[in-house]
Design a protein around this motif. Sequence first.
Motif, PDB file in Angstrom:
ATOM      1  N   GLU A  21      11.161 -11.923  20.874  1.00 36.53           N
ATOM      2  CA  GLU A  21      10.034 -11.947  19.942  1.00 36.53           C
ATOM      3  C   GLU A  21      10.248 -10.943  18.811  1.00 36.53           C
ATOM      4  O   GLU A  21      10.033 -11.252  17.632  1.00 36.53           O
ATOM      5  CB  GLU A  21       8.741 -11.626  20.691  1.00 36.53           C
ATOM      6  N   LEU A  25      10.711 -11.896  14.754  1.00 33.13           N
ATOM      7  CA  LEU A  25       9.670 -11.435  13.845  1.00 33.13           C
ATOM      8  C   LEU A  25      10.241 -10.454  12.810  1.00 33.13           C
ATOM      9  O   LEU A  25       9.828 -10.459  11.649  1.00 33.13           O
ATOM     10  CB  LEU A  25       8.539 -10.775  14.634  1.00 33.13           C
ATOM     11  N   PHE A  30       8.653  -8.667   9.536  1.00 31.09           N
ATOM     12  CA  PHE A  30       7.547  -7.956  10.161  1.00 31.09           C
ATOM     13  C   PHE A  30       8.056  -6.642  10.763  1.00 31.09           C
ATOM     14  O   PHE A  30       9.217  -6.546  11.173  1.00 31.09           O
ATOM     15  CB  PHE A  30       6.921  -8.792  11.284  1.00 31.09           C
ATOM     16  N   VAL A  32       7.713  -4.441  13.980  1.00 33.75           N
ATOM     17  CA  VAL A  32       7.306  -4.793  15.344  1.00 33.75           C
ATOM     18  C   VAL A  32       7.324  -3.582  16.260  1.00 33.75           C
ATOM     19  O   VAL A  32       8.273  -2.801  16.277  1.00 33.75           O
ATOM     20  CB  VAL A  32       8.222  -5.890  15.928  1.00 33.75           C
ATOM     21  N   THR A 113       6.943 -17.732  15.301  1.00 34.98           N
ATOM     22  CA  THR A 113       6.778 -17.113  13.980  1.00 34.98           C
ATOM     23  C   THR A 113       5.826 -17.915  13.098  1.00 34.98           C
ATOM     24  O   THR A 113       5.072 -17.339  12.309  1.00 34.98           O
ATOM     25  CB  THR A 113       8.139 -16.950  13.275  1.00 34.98           C
ATOM     26  N   VAL A 116       2.305 -16.973  14.218  1.00 35.02           N
ATOM     27  CA  VAL A 116       1.989 -15.609  13.788  1.00 35.02           C
ATOM     28  C   VAL A 116       1.643 -15.591  12.298  1.00 35.02           C
ATOM     29  O   VAL A 116       0.619 -15.022  11.880  1.00 35.02           O
ATOM     30  CB  VAL A 116       3.171 -14.662  14.082  1.00 35.02           C
ATOM     31  N   LYS A 117       2.475 -16.213  11.483  1.00 35.54           N
ATOM     32  CA  LYS A 117       2.230 -16.236  10.040  1.00 35.54           C
ATOM     33  C   LYS A 117       0.920 -16.932   9.702  1.00 35.54           C
ATOM     34  O   LYS A 117       0.158 -16.491   8.834  1.00 35.54           O
ATOM     35  CB  LYS A 117       3.389 -16.951   9.330  1.00 35.54           C
TER      36      LYS A 117
END
Length: 235
Positions: A21, A25, A30, A32, A113, A116-117
Amino acid sequence: MAAEKKRILIIEDDPDIAALEKDYLEIDNFEVVVEENGRKGMERALKEQFALILLDLMLPGKDGMTICREIREKVDIPILMVSARIEDIDKVRGLGLGADDYITKPFAPAELTARVKSHIARYARLTKKSDGAKTVDELDFGDLRINNSTHQIFVDDAEITLTRKEFELLYFLAANREIVFSKEQLYDKIWGQDMYGDMKTVAVHIKRLREKIEKNPGEPVHLQTVWGTGYKFTG
């Protein structure tokens, strides 16, 4: 100047899954942070600023369901639950406690992803709508008042706490009073056509809303089921 990276908190005790993950990301720019212990992850979620939380269901220290409920009571942030348990009861419990979405292991990194976005973007749009609002945008049904400027709900003048998705769903139905919407239409409108989802999400949120705003959830006055078609708001 480069845009500030969005911070994601991963609460996951499987180091391989957490690493997967985190890698994907970070590829998408991102920042993280990973916590393997449930209790420590929750403490960090409440102390620091994050754009989204990826939350495993089974965790040492404190389980994901408890973490989700306690975070949701204090912080308005997208929560995406991740678990290998695919039984419907887990989905219902997770969404009922305030999770915005649910993804099962194993999952495609692109799917993760994308979700998430999508959730971060929707949260940003909703936040932007309320920033600097000067006029009151309120729907008043006597016993129930819905203020879209402040995102406040009042039942008999007592304020009721809703998750962001619960508020979106309620406001959309109330703003389109007496219009019947199918589960598919509501899912597309509230969760987005680009989301990978389960239509049970809509029913779960309707049930939770009835428990919060209806005097008798078993005989709802406002959130009506139109059998074989969908749901409508009356009032």
